[in-house]
Design an enzyme around this catalytic site. Structure first.
Site, mmCIF file in Angstrom:
data_model
loop_
_atom_site.group_PDB
_atom_site.id
_atom_site.type_symbol
_atom_site.label_atom_id
_atom_site.label_comp_id
_atom_site.label_asym_id
_atom_site.label_seq_id
_atom_site.Cartn_x
_atom_site.Cartn_y
_atom_site.Cartn_z
ATOM 1 N N ASP A 411 5.045 -7.747 2.628
ATOM 2 C CA ASP A 411 5.863 -6.910 1.744
ATOM 3 C C ASP A 411 5.974 -5.513 2.338
ATOM 4 O OD1 ASP A 411 6.059 -8.975 -0.038
ATOM 5 O OD2 ASP A 411 4.556 -8.178 -1.432
ATOM 6 N N MET A 412 7.077 -4.845 2.035
ATOM 7 C CA MET A 412 7.280 -3.494 2.550
ATOM 8 C C MET A 412 6.100 -2.574 2.206
ATOM 9 S SD MET A 412 10.381 -0.808 1.754
ATOM 10 C CE MET A 412 9.830 -0.473 0.077
#
Length: 563
Positions: A411-412
């Site tokens: 995930d970012m």
């Protein structure tokens, strides 16, 4: 709707505390991702005090231990300025509250389908009558009897025909034996025998044909009657679908939304360009559109807006009591895009590059792979608006690399280890290991609260929230299997440091499994989707082990987080 109860004066709430010295925002809130303005926080606090102490209506929010039938709610506050320049705020709730659309002090819905004079009631009752008639036909004894008779007749025919075929086979063998035994007869006698055997064969074929015809006549009679009933049921279904669709379109046409320029658009037109071409259920019932609509209708100037959750979390979602949330994308984005058009808004953070100024460390490299330590708030692959990512940085660093480079993603907001394949062969070999779940992964996470017990596992199936991507829902009907093992590393006052071992690799798996009430019930610190925002998401991919794609040797890598 009562003009007195829902006038601007009745719904406009002046601040009970002084707001002198608080600077007004230069631009209106970007509704999908924001830090609530100080005025919104004050308004939300006052509304929350009202919710705690009011006695005008009753609603089970699940805050008193009574979880059965509990329904938490999203509330919204819109700070506005009236024509006299006085600051105050409007209040709204999403959907219904206490089984009502209209409650004193809250702005009304854009359209109230529950009013007695609404066309919705009459047309919905007509649809309900069709449903009752349809259910009666579907459950009619005649239908059940015919289906049972038809099944029985088909079975009986099959048995009768099979028995006759078996008899014919035996008779055929008998005729063959008689023909062979008659070889010694004179020519005339043998011819008589042949004719007799032929007549017997023809007679048996006739018996088989007649038997089939007799059974088919009985079956056809039932099939005709059954077909008539099913045609009637299908006609009712189509009539109900047509009336429901027409009611939906008429209902959506009543939801008409203003913007500051006085332009009006209804739900049908606002969602005509959406992937499905029509609004999702509940569109127009959220707090944000209600608030803006009332402000525009009554000449109130919108200053800032915020929405918060009040009550127990839904079973499928993760919502934290009193936590602020952005507007949902699926139901609200087309509506708010119209309502806020022409207004100066805060920047959309999704248009900004979160990786700007951040270095991507390569902690290992050979001819086949590279292992990087991705910072938090750094995309794994290019996004819709931002291309800077692990992929783009690796493409620049290894211009001669072949294949897609990216083997897996983080995930970012998650930091930590990612393995990069520098050749197509290496990519294929590594991807197979991830698919086969032979890659060892360990994450570090710090959650809000002190976890009971020292280890455990969580199995909660996940799927995307279609109305609010990229959020994930727990869904036992349509969700994909998701499995996490956890161990406590240390406890501090108000937080716990965990090692997390994902056995599957679903989107947001660790974040939801930690935050959901049926998981740990404790969100990861800094999780702005399932908890509360902080300096960063305290989730880090600390350890990675796999078989080297060329040598086959087991290799492992680790790095510690900065939290």
């Amino acid at each position: 709707m009562s003009d007195t109860m829902y006038s601007a004066q009745q719904c406009f709430t002046p601040f009970s505390t002084s707001v002198e010295g608080i600077t007004l925002p230069e631009r209106f809130t970007f509704p999908f991702y924001y830090e609530p303005h100080e005025l919104c926080v004050l308004a939300a606090n006052e509304l929350q005090m009202h919710l705690e102490h009011q006695g005008e209506w009753q609603h089970n929010f699940g805050l008193t231990g009574q979880r059965e039938g509990a329904i938490g709610k999203m509330f919204g506050v819109l700070v506005v300025q009236n024509r006299e320049g006085e600051l105050g705020y409007l209040k709204a709730f999403s959907g219904k509250l206490a089984e009502q659309n209209l409650l004193p002090g809250f702005v009304p819905p854009v359209f109230d389908m529950l009013t007695q004079d609404s066309f919705f009631h009459g047309e919905q009752q007509a649809i309900n009558r069709l449903t009752d008639k349809l259910e009666a036909l579907q459950n009619a004894p005649a239908l059940v009897t015919l289906e049972a008779e038809l099944k029985g007749l088909n079975g009986a025919k099959e048995q009768a025909v099979a028995a006759l075929r078996a008899e014919i086979i035996e008779n055929r063998k008998s005729r063959k034996a008689r023909r062979q035994a008659g070889q010694g007869l004179d020519a005339q006698a043998f011819e008589v025998l042949q004719q007799q055997l032929g007549r017997e064969s023809v007679a048996e074929k006739h018996r088989l044909r007649q038997l089939n015809l007799e059974w088919d006549d009985q079956i056809a009679a039932r099939e005709t009657r059954l077909s008539e009933l099913r045609d009637e049921i299908e006609a009712l279904k189509q009539q109900r679908a047509s009336q429901s669709s027409a009611l939906q379109r008429r209902l959506f046409a009543q939801y008409q939304f203003l913007n500051q320029a006085g332009e009006i658009k209804d739900l049908n037109s606002l969602f005509s360009a959406s992937p499905k071409g029509f609004p999702p259920a509940g569109a127009g019932e959220c707090a944000a559109p209600k608030l803006l609509q009332f402000a525009f209708e009554n000449g109130l100037k919108p200053i800032a807006m915020a929405e918060f959750w009040w009550g127990a979390s839904p079973k499928s979602e993760v919502k934290q009591h009193k936590q602020f949330y952005g507007a949902c994308h699926g139901k609200c984005e087309p509506i708010l895009a119209h309502m806020l058009s022409g207004m100066a808004l805060d920047d959309n953070p999704l248009l900004n590059n979160p990786a700007e100024g951040k270095a991507l460390s390569i902690i290992y490299q050979d001819e086949a792979i590279a292992v990087v330590n991705k910072p938090a708030e750094f995309l794994s692959v290019p996004g819709k608006h931002v291309t800077d990512s692990v992929y783009s940085r690796m493409r620049q660093a290894f211009p001669k690399a072949t294949g897609p480079l990216i083997v897996h993603r983080l995930d970012m907001s998650t930091s930590g280890l990612m393995v990069i394949a520098l050749s197509s062969e290496a990519n294929t070999a590594l991807v197979q290991q991830f698919i086969g779940r032979t890659v060892e992964k360990r994450y570090l996470a710090k959650v809000v609260g002190e976890v009971q017990g020292d280890e455990g596992e969580i199995k909660l199936p996940l799927r995307v929230d279609l109305d609010d991507r990229p959020r994930q829902l727990v869904c036992f009907e349509h969700g994909k299997h998701a499995h996490t093992y956890w161990e406590v590393k240390s406890r501090d006052e108000g937080s716990t440091l965990l090692s997390l071992f994902p056995k599957t690799g679903r989107t947001h798996q660790l974040r939801v499994h930690c935050a959901h009430q049926d998981g740990l019930g404790m969100p990861i610190i800094g999780d702005d989707l399932y908890g509360a925002k902080a300096n960063r998401l305290h989730l880090h991919a600390q350890y990675l082990a796999f078989n080297h794609p060329i040598s086959g040797e087991r290799v492992s890598f680790s790095c510690d987080p900065d939290f």
